[in-house]
Design an enzyme around this catalytic site. Structure first.
Site, short mmCIF file in Angstrom:
data_model
loop_
_atom_site.label_atom_id
_atom_site.label_comp_id
_atom_site.label_asym_id
_atom_site.label_seq_id
_atom_site.Cartn_x
_atom_site.Cartn_y
_atom_site.Cartn_z
N ASN A 1 -9.92 -1.48 -3.93
CA ASN A 1 -8.87 -0.81 -2.57
C ASN A 1 -8.66 -1.95 -1.63
O ASN A 1 -9.54 -2.11 -0.89
CB ASN A 1 -9.43 0.24 -2.06
CG ASN A 1 -8.40 0.87 -0.94
OD1 ASN A 1 -7.39 0.35 -0.77
ND2 ASN A 1 -8.80 1.86 -0.20
N TRP A 2 -7.61 -2.63 -2.00
CA TRP A 2 -7.26 -3.78 -1.19
C TRP A 2 -7.14 -3.60 0.16
O TRP A 2 -7.27 -4.30 1.15
CB TRP A 2 -6.41 -4.68 -1.73
CG TRP A 2 -6.60 -5.62 -2.91
CD1 TRP A 2 -7.62 -5.17 -3.77
CD2 TRP A 2 -5.73 -6.36 -3.59
NE1 TRP A 2 -7.56 -6.13 -4.80
CE2 TRP A 2 -6.28 -7.05 -4.83
CE3 TRP A 2 -4.65 -6.80 -3.27
CZ2 TRP A 2 -6.08 -7.76 -5.80
CZ3 TRP A 2 -4.06 -7.98 -4.14
CH2 TRP A 2 -4.49 -8.32 -5.31
N LYS A 3 -6.73 -2.37 0.40
CA LYS A 3 -6.23 -1.78 1.72
C LYS A 3 -4.96 -2.72 2.31
O LYS A 3 -4.45 -3.12 1.40
CB LYS A 3 -7.44 -1.76 2.91
CG LYS A 3 -8.57 -0.96 2.26
CD LYS A 3 -9.89 -0.49 3.40
CE LYS A 3 -10.87 0.20 2.47
NZ LYS A 3 -11.76 0.80 3.54
N HIS B 1 -7.38 8.97 1.19
CA HIS B 1 -8.27 8.03 1.97
C HIS B 1 -8.38 8.59 3.19
O HIS B 1 -7.61 8.83 3.93
CB HIS B 1 -7.81 6.62 1.83
CG HIS B 1 -8.91 5.76 2.10
ND1 HIS B 1 -9.10 5.36 3.18
CD2 HIS B 1 -9.67 5.12 1.30
CE1 HIS B 1 -10.25 4.38 3.06
NE2 HIS B 1 -10.53 4.30 1.88
N GLU C 1 -8.92 6.82 5.58
CA GLU C 1 -8.17 6.05 6.87
C GLU C 1 -6.80 6.84 6.97
O GLU C 1 -6.20 6.87 7.99
CB GLU C 1 -7.90 4.70 6.38
CG GLU C 1 -9.34 3.77 6.61
CD GLU C 1 -9.62 2.64 5.78
OE1 GLU C 1 -8.61 2.29 5.16
OE2 GLU C 1 -10.79 2.33 5.62
N GLU D 1 -16.25 9.34 -0.35
CA GLU D 1 -16.40 8.12 0.34
C GLU D 1 -16.87 8.67 1.79
O GLU D 1 -16.08 9.23 2.49
CB GLU D 1 -15.14 7.38 0.48
CG GLU D 1 -14.55 6.77 -0.61
CD GLU D 1 -13.63 5.62 -0.31
OE1 GLU D 1 -14.06 4.49 -0.99
OE2 GLU D 1 -12.67 5.83 0.38
N GLY E 1 -16.81 0.26 5.38
CA GLY E 1 -16.75 -1.02 5.96
C GLY E 1 -17.56 -1.28 7.04
O GLY E 1 -17.64 -2.01 8.02
N SER F 1 -19.17 0.56 1.30
CA SER F 1 -19.89 -0.55 1.34
C SER F 1 -20.63 -0.62 0.15
O SER F 1 -21.95 -1.24 0.26
CB SER F 1 -21.10 -0.47 2.62
OG SER F 1 -20.29 -0.36 3.82
N GLY G 1 -13.98 -1.36 -1.32
CA GLY G 1 -12.93 -2.05 -0.37
C GLY G 1 -13.14 -3.55 -0.35
O GLY G 1 -12.91 -4.21 -0.82
N GLY G 2 -13.87 -3.82 0.83
CA GLY G 2 -13.96 -5.27 1.20
C GLY G 2 -14.41 -6.21 0.16
O GLY G 2 -14.00 -7.26 -0.19
P1 13P Z 1 -15.69 -0.81 1.76
O1 13P Z 1 -16.15 -0.92 0.49
O2 13P Z 1 -15.24 -1.66 2.51
O3 13P Z 1 -16.81 -0.15 2.63
O4 13P Z 1 -14.69 0.28 1.90
C1 13P Z 1 -14.65 1.37 1.00
C2 13P Z 1 -13.16 2.12 0.68
O5 13P Z 1 -12.77 2.44 1.91
C3 13P Z 1 -12.56 2.28 -0.50
O6 13P Z 1 -11.77 2.88 -0.49
#
Ligand code: 13P
Length: 244
Positions: free
Chosen positions: A9-11, A95, A97, A166, A172, A208, A229-230
């Site tokens: 997930n590049w966000k 998600h 967010e 999640e 993050g 994470s 994510g990251g």
């Molecule tokens: P991180 O891997 O950066 O913690 O993000 C997880 C995430 O929200 C994937 O959708």
């Protein structure tokens, strides 16, 4: 069907040049994780770029959200049919967010999952508790409430979704759920899904996940892979996670 699935997930990250480098590396090196299903969920403007860069590979690509509406006067929205038209496989819905910053309620998330399925996309339905909810001992109640809202709307089609657990406090933050914590919640979700006739869907963990903790998480009985994510923004790290 269960089977290992790792989704990036590049966000809201990227740009044409860095994407070209990242997608190019994924396209060159995916064989390293050839026995795993891999996908990347990119910002809308880059869907076509992902499509072109990944077309000769088995790496799927998807969106990070989708409209609950089919078409019409919904300025700024993107429909599932639009995504499906050029080969999109997945759409993340719910998600944390989106729930936190954009007001996506359980009902909206369910409607988005239904819209995605209607266009033959696979929704990746995210659930997860806040730190305060975990500390209050309400983790199971929260994730089951979020899941039940979707199951109620999808009925038998629930067997066609992917679910990602999640925990919001792990996103993050560098603070991963322990494999035991994640497995506990996954087992709870799996039991509820099984009751709904959807016990065989992939259940991903997100929060994470890194190359050095992926194997211990993915080795658990009810954890079928990850939503990353990251660490999905670096090809080598992402592929190492996919291999884990
Ligand atoms: P991180 O891997 O950066 O913690 O993000 C997880 C995430 O929200 C994937 O959708």
């Amino acid at each position: 069907m269960r089977g290992k699935l790792v989704v990036g997930n590049w966000k809201m990250n990227g740009g044409l040049a860095p994407n070209a480098a990242l997608l190019g590396e994924l396209a060159a090196d995916w064989q390293a994780a050839a026995d795993r299903k891999i996908a990347v969920c990119v910002p809308y403007p880059y869907l076509v770029q992902a499509q072109a860069a990944l077309q000769a590979t088995p790496i799927a690509w998807g969106a990070q959200d989708v409209s609950e509406h089919a078409a019409g006067a919904y300025t700024g929205e993107v429909s599932a049919a639009m995504l499906a038209e050029f080969g999109c496989r997945y759409a993340i819905v719910g998600h944390s967010e989106r729930r936190q910053y954009f007001g996506d309620t359980d009902a909206v998330v369910a409607a988005k999952a239904k819209a995605a399925l209607a266009a033959k996309l696979t929704p990746i339905v995210c659930v997860g508790e806040l730190l305060s909810e975990r500390e209050a001992g309400t983790t199971d109640a929260v994730v089951l409430r979020q899941l039940d809202a979707v199951l109620a709307v999808l009925g038998a089609d629930a067997a066609r979704v992917v679910v990602a657990y999640e925990p919001v406090w792990a996103i993050g933050t560098g603070r991963t759920a322990t494999p035991e914590q994640a497995q506990d919640v996954h087992a709870t979700l799996r039991a509820r899904l099984a009751k709904a006739g959807a016990g065989d869907i992939p259940l991903l963990y997100g929060g994470s996940v890194k190359a050095d903790n992926a194997a211990s998480l993915f080795g658990r009985r009810d954890i079928d892979g990850g939503l990353i994510g990251g660490a999905s923004l670096k090809a080598a790290e992402f592929l190492a996670i996919a291999r884990a």
